[in-house]
Design an enzyme around this catalytic site. Structure first.
Site, PDB file in Angstrom:
ATOM      1  N   CYS A  14     -15.376   2.933   7.574  1.00  0.00           N
ATOM      2  CA  CYS A  14     -15.469   3.009   9.009  1.00  0.00           C
ATOM      3  C   CYS A  14     -14.698   2.262   9.461  1.00  0.00           C
ATOM      4  O   CYS A  14     -14.065   1.138   9.355  1.00  0.00           O
ATOM      5  CB  CYS A  14     -17.031   2.309   9.218  1.00  0.00           C
ATOM      6  SG  CYS A  14     -17.448   2.717  11.118  1.00  0.00           S
TER       7      CYS A  14
ATOM      8  N   CYS B 120     -19.317  -3.285  12.757  1.00  0.00           N
ATOM      9  CA  CYS B 120     -20.787  -3.771  13.143  1.00  0.00           C
ATOM     10  C   CYS B 120     -21.280  -4.906  11.915  1.00  0.00           C
ATOM     11  O   CYS B 120     -21.329  -4.211  10.551  1.00  0.00           O
ATOM     12  CB  CYS B 120     -21.841  -2.555  13.154  1.00  0.00           C
ATOM     13  SG  CYS B 120     -21.244  -1.513  14.667  1.00  0.00           S
TER      14      CYS B 120
ATOM     15  N   GLU C 143     -21.169   9.480   1.680  1.00  0.00           N
ATOM     16  CA  GLU C 143     -22.626   9.861   1.446  1.00  0.00           C
ATOM     17  C   GLU C 143     -23.105  10.604   2.519  1.00  0.00           C
ATOM     18  O   GLU C 143     -22.652  10.436   3.725  1.00  0.00           O
ATOM     19  CB  GLU C 143     -23.278   8.571   1.056  1.00  0.00           C
ATOM     20  CG  GLU C 143     -22.941   8.042  -0.007  1.00  0.00           C
ATOM     21  CD  GLU C 143     -23.706   6.627  -0.361  1.00  0.00           C
ATOM     22  OE1 GLU C 143     -23.874   6.106  -1.343  1.00  0.00           O
ATOM     23  OE2 GLU C 143     -24.153   5.950   0.741  1.00  0.00           O
TER      24      GLU C 143
ATOM     25  N   CYS D  28     -24.098  -3.384   9.495  1.00  0.00           N
ATOM     26  CA  CYS D  28     -24.046  -2.182   8.683  1.00  0.00           C
ATOM     27  C   CYS D  28     -23.316  -1.950   7.395  1.00  0.00           C
ATOM     28  O   CYS D  28     -22.188  -2.772   7.585  1.00  0.00           O
ATOM     29  CB  CYS D  28     -23.380  -1.309   9.673  1.00  0.00           C
ATOM     30  SG  CYS D  28     -23.232   0.482   8.957  1.00  0.00           S
TER      31      CYS D  28
ATOM     32  N   CYS E  78     -27.888  14.181   7.980  1.00  0.00           N
ATOM     33  CA  CYS E  78     -27.183  13.070   8.357  1.00  0.00           C
ATOM     34  C   CYS E  78     -25.873  13.212   7.774  1.00  0.00           C
ATOM     35  O   CYS E  78     -25.793  12.762   6.394  1.00  0.00           O
ATOM     36  CB  CYS E  78     -27.832  11.624   8.140  1.00  0.00           C
ATOM     37  SG  CYS E  78     -27.144  10.199   8.638  1.00  0.00           S
TER      38      CYS E  78
ATOM     39  N   GLY F  46     -19.028   5.894   8.885  1.00  0.00           N
ATOM     40  CA  GLY F  46     -17.869   6.102   9.981  1.00  0.00           C
ATOM     41  C   GLY F  46     -18.163   6.257  11.463  1.00  0.00           C
ATOM     42  O   GLY F  46     -19.381   6.632  11.885  1.00  0.00           O
TER      43      GLY F  46
ATOM     44  N   CYS G 212     -30.782   4.331   7.656  1.00  0.00           N
ATOM     45  CA  CYS G 212     -29.774   4.067   8.677  1.00  0.00           C
ATOM     46  C   CYS G 212     -28.753   2.600   8.303  1.00  0.00           C
ATOM     47  O   CYS G 212     -29.801   1.567   8.177  1.00  0.00           O
ATOM     48  CB  CYS G 212     -30.341   3.866  10.230  1.00  0.00           C
ATOM     49  SG  CYS G 212     -30.599   5.303  10.756  1.00  0.00           S
TER      50      CYS G 212
END
Length: 346
Positions: A114, A118, A94, A121, A107, A165, A339
């Protein structure tokens, strides 16, 4: 047996020139094809209209152009656009277009999934499937630039590597993509309008400094206390804050470029005076600014945005210590484009 054709965009301009010479053609054909691929964004050989049909067919016989497709586009109530981008092998990443009055920002993603873990996320839950190639990163920018011109009547002005990522875990391809984006033979964007955001891979931050990169650096920090940071970003146990700080000191000594820290304040996790004091100490070794980011829930309720009093405490204490601080309101939350929300949901 089927011949597997090579993606022509994996070739340098020099390799393209050599290919044409080997075919009994002239070197300058390589320059023409390179311009079509990187400056004009051609996705089909038949679009290369200043090249003969015979030559285009010869390219078709030898190569493919593994371009992306915007599989689905969603528009937020605030104007933000999210693209679900289908890669040549069917995988999806995306990217997001964030418009404001003065600028439009892309963005972009650097990995499918990834490499890091985290907990706050959504992307980290996908796990890394593969790195994106330079052309796949480049294509995201081209697609968003077209949308910026179509929907907001202006070209793309800024790029942030804050999508899916960890960019520094795909370092070589990210740098190759940025080279194509900033080259006059590519999109010609200024590197000063590009920011690469990392969760903090010390040796790669040092490598960026050694490579004399011209783009900006942002660090997804969220805590300057090791045990707190490790609890929300477990890889911090491998790359602790002391190592990160040493790498950032090295970065600043080499580049003299300001460091941006991305920082979310969560209720009961990093919303105390002690947390702010640790952040202030971490920031003091080099000119920096702190972006306090509004948190975007990912459904499980473990992380909740801190109240305004905690944010006000951060702002007042940072400003009292002459550290620039801004509060960044999230965009595109209603389409999971903000985010931490990129997880291939539609």
């Amino acid at each position: 047996m089927e011949i597997i054709k090579k993606d022509i965009r994996a070739l340098s301009k020099e390799q393209l020139r050599e290919f044409f010479v080997a075919q009994g053609d002239q070197e300058f054909r390589g320059n023409q094809v390179y311009e079509w691929l990187w400056n004009k964004g051609a996705h089909k050989f038949e679009d290369m209209t200043n090249i003969s049909k015979q030559t285009r067919q010869m390219l078709e016989d030898h190569f493919v152009i593994n371009h992306i497709e915007v599989d689905q586009m969603q528009r937020s109530n605030d104007g933000t656009i999210k693209n679900a981008v289908r890669l040549h092998d069917g995988l999806i990443v995306e990217s997001v277009l964030i418009p404001t009055k003065k600028r439009t920002t892309a963005c972009v993603s650097s990995q499918v999934g990834c490499s890091l873990d985290c907990k706050f996320c959504a992307t980290s839950r996908l796990k890394r499937m593969r790195n994106l190639n330079p052309d796949e990163i480049f294509d995201q920018v081209v697609a968003i630039d077209k949308e910026s011109r179509l929907y907001f009547n202006k070209p793309l002005t800024n790029i942030v590597f804050m999508g899916m990522g960890e960019p520094l875990m795909n370092y070589n391809n990210v740098l190759k993509a940025i080279d194509k984006i900033t080259s006059p033979e590519g999109l010609g964007m200024s590197p000063k309008r590009i920011v690469v955001s990392t969760s903090g891979v010390p040796k790669m931050i040092k490598k960026m400094a050694d490579d004399d990169v011209k783009f900006g650096l942002a660090v997804s920090l969220h805590s300057a206390i090791d045990d707190v940071r490790t609890s929300i970003m477990p890889f911090n146990a491998t790359f602790p804050l002391a190592d990160l700080r040493e790498a950032l000191e090295y970065w600043y000594a080499k580049t003299k470029n300001l460091i941006t820290y991305e920082y979310v304040v969560w209720d009961g996790i990093n919303d105390s005076k002690k947390d702010v004091e640790a952040l202030i100490q971490f920031c003091k070794f080099a000119p920096s600014k702190v972006n306090l980011i509004e948190y975007n829930p990912i459904d499980d309720g473990q992380f909740q945005q801190a109240d305004n009093a905690a944010l006000d405490m951060y702002i007042s204490m940072l400003e009292a210590n002459n550290i620039t601080v801004t509060v960044r309101r999230s965009r595109g939350k209603d389409i999971d484009a903000a985010c931490g929300q990129l997880a291939n949901k539609s």
